[in-house]
Design an enzyme around this catalytic site. Structure first.
Site, PDB file in Angstrom:
ATOM      1  N   LYS A  45       0.444  -1.151   0.356  1.00 46.05           N
ATOM      2  CA  LYS A  45       0.432  -0.093   0.282  1.00 46.05           C
ATOM      3  C   LYS A  45       0.646   1.147  -0.145  1.00 46.05           C
ATOM      4  O   LYS A  45       1.636   1.275   0.296  1.00 46.05           O
ATOM      5  CB  LYS A  45      -0.837   0.180   1.211  1.00 46.05           C
ATOM      6  CG  LYS A  45      -1.630  -1.005   1.014  1.00 46.05           C
ATOM      7  CD  LYS A  45      -2.575  -0.725   2.540  1.00 46.05           C
ATOM      8  CE  LYS A  45      -1.896  -0.589   4.040  1.00 46.05           C
ATOM      9  NZ  LYS A  45      -2.741  -1.068   4.645  1.00 46.05           N
ATOM     10  N   GLY A  73     -11.811   2.060   5.464  1.00 48.73           N
ATOM     11  CA  GLY A  73     -11.846   2.068   3.597  1.00 48.73           C
ATOM     12  C   GLY A  73     -10.014   1.251   3.476  1.00 48.73           C
ATOM     13  O   GLY A  73      -9.945   0.634   2.831  1.00 48.73           O
TER      14      GLY A  73
END
Length: 324
Positions: A201, A236
């Site tokens: 990420k 999220g």
């Protein structure tokens, strides 16, 4: 003979704040004790008042409070509870924080930032805490912030055994949602004899809970993936990670996390996600709107009760995990 010989025996007493009384009752039931009757209330200006309704002198006190929302209120209440016990002449004070508030602020990423996880440890020590018990700290280094014994409990055996009993292990892949969780995911992989994948990420350093991109490292095509993390806050990040797995060909995704913080839009994101099941422990209370078929909550109370018993009996907390 000099002095007076005591005829009493060691006494354990369990105290609960108002943040998560259901968990405290479960722990008390596991231990076979009653929670100490406590008067706790808020004054009109928000100040907190606490008084214990029976003598606690000479007791070994265990003070349970999980730092759920509104987090600052419950941390302050726990500090006041500790102070009241210290002034009432208890023998020892063990603070039980199933979820350690501010644990994500364990280091400085940018200049002029606080290290709030250290501040929490300092406040607890100043209030009078002798020992801490917590479950799945965000980073293990937080143990070093407290000047005294820290018992770090792990929910991995509970969560992994639940997931392992539900799926075909031949098709299972354990997935770390970021580089920081690789070590924990590796432990899952060893326990379930499953291959490991990682989601790489890139975060926006200026926006909390915002992921700029996610890339899957490892083969997940046609696999049942279990995404493992210590906590889920707004949801999220974990939902984006699950979407990346589905886009890479995963057959199904299960999410397993110790702490369901579940703030803000988490409820809608969980409801609308393609994830088949979210598995949490009850270190934090689950919001009513998330009492869904796809949300499973496992009780951490037996583990906390066993740790309390080991501490009170001068036993080994580590032994709880040696053969788990």
């Amino acid at each position: 003979m000099t002095g007076i010989k005591s005829s009493g025996s060691r006494k354990m007493m369990l105290f609960s704040g108002r943040a998560h009384p259901a968990l405290a009752r479960e722990v008390a039931e596991q231990l076979g004790v009653d929670l100490v009757p406590t008067k706790a209330l808020d004054f009109a200006n928000g100040e907190i008042y606490v008084r214990y309704e029976e003598s606690v002198r000479g007791a070994h006190a265990f003070v349970l409070q999980s730092h759920t929302a509104p987090i600052n209120q419950w941390i302050m209440e726990q500090l006041i509870m500790i102070d009241a016990l210290k002034r009432a002449s208890v023998k020892t004070i063990t603070v039980i924080m199933p979820f350690y508030g501010y644990a994500r602020q364990d280091k400085k990423h940018l200049g002029r930032e606080p290290i709030s996880a250290r501040l929490i440890a300092d406040l607890l020590k100043t209030a009078g805490a002798d020992r801490l018990i917590s479950v799945d700290l965000h980073t293990a280094q937080i143990q070093g912030f407290f000047d005294g014994p820290v018992d770090h409990l792990f929910a991995l055996p509970l969560l992994a055994d639940y997931v392992g009993a539900k799926v075909d292990r031949a098709k299972l892949t354990v997935v770390s949602p970021d580089a920081g969780r690789v070590r924990v995911a590796d432990q899952w992989s060893d326990r379930l004899a499953a291959p490991l994948a990682i989601i790489h990420k890139r975060r926006d350093p200026n926006v909390a809970n915002k992921v700029m991109s996610a890339e899957v490292v490892g083969d997940v095509k046609g696999r049942v993936c279990v995404l493992v993390d210590d906590m889920i806050d707004t949801g999220g990040t974990i939902v984006a990670a699950a979407d990346a797995l589905f886009d890479a060909g995963a057959e199904d995704v299960i999410v397993a996390a110790t702490h369901g913080v579940l703030s803000g839009p988490a409820a809608d994101r969980i409801k609308n996600s393609r994830v088949s099941e979210f598995v949490f422990t009850n270190t934090l209370p689950t919001p009513g709107e998330l009492q869904l078929e796809k949300v499973t909550t496992l009780s951490i109370a037996p583990l906390i009760a066993r740790a309390i018993r080991e501490v009170f009996d001068d036993g080994s907390v580590t032994s709880l995990f040696e053969n788990a």
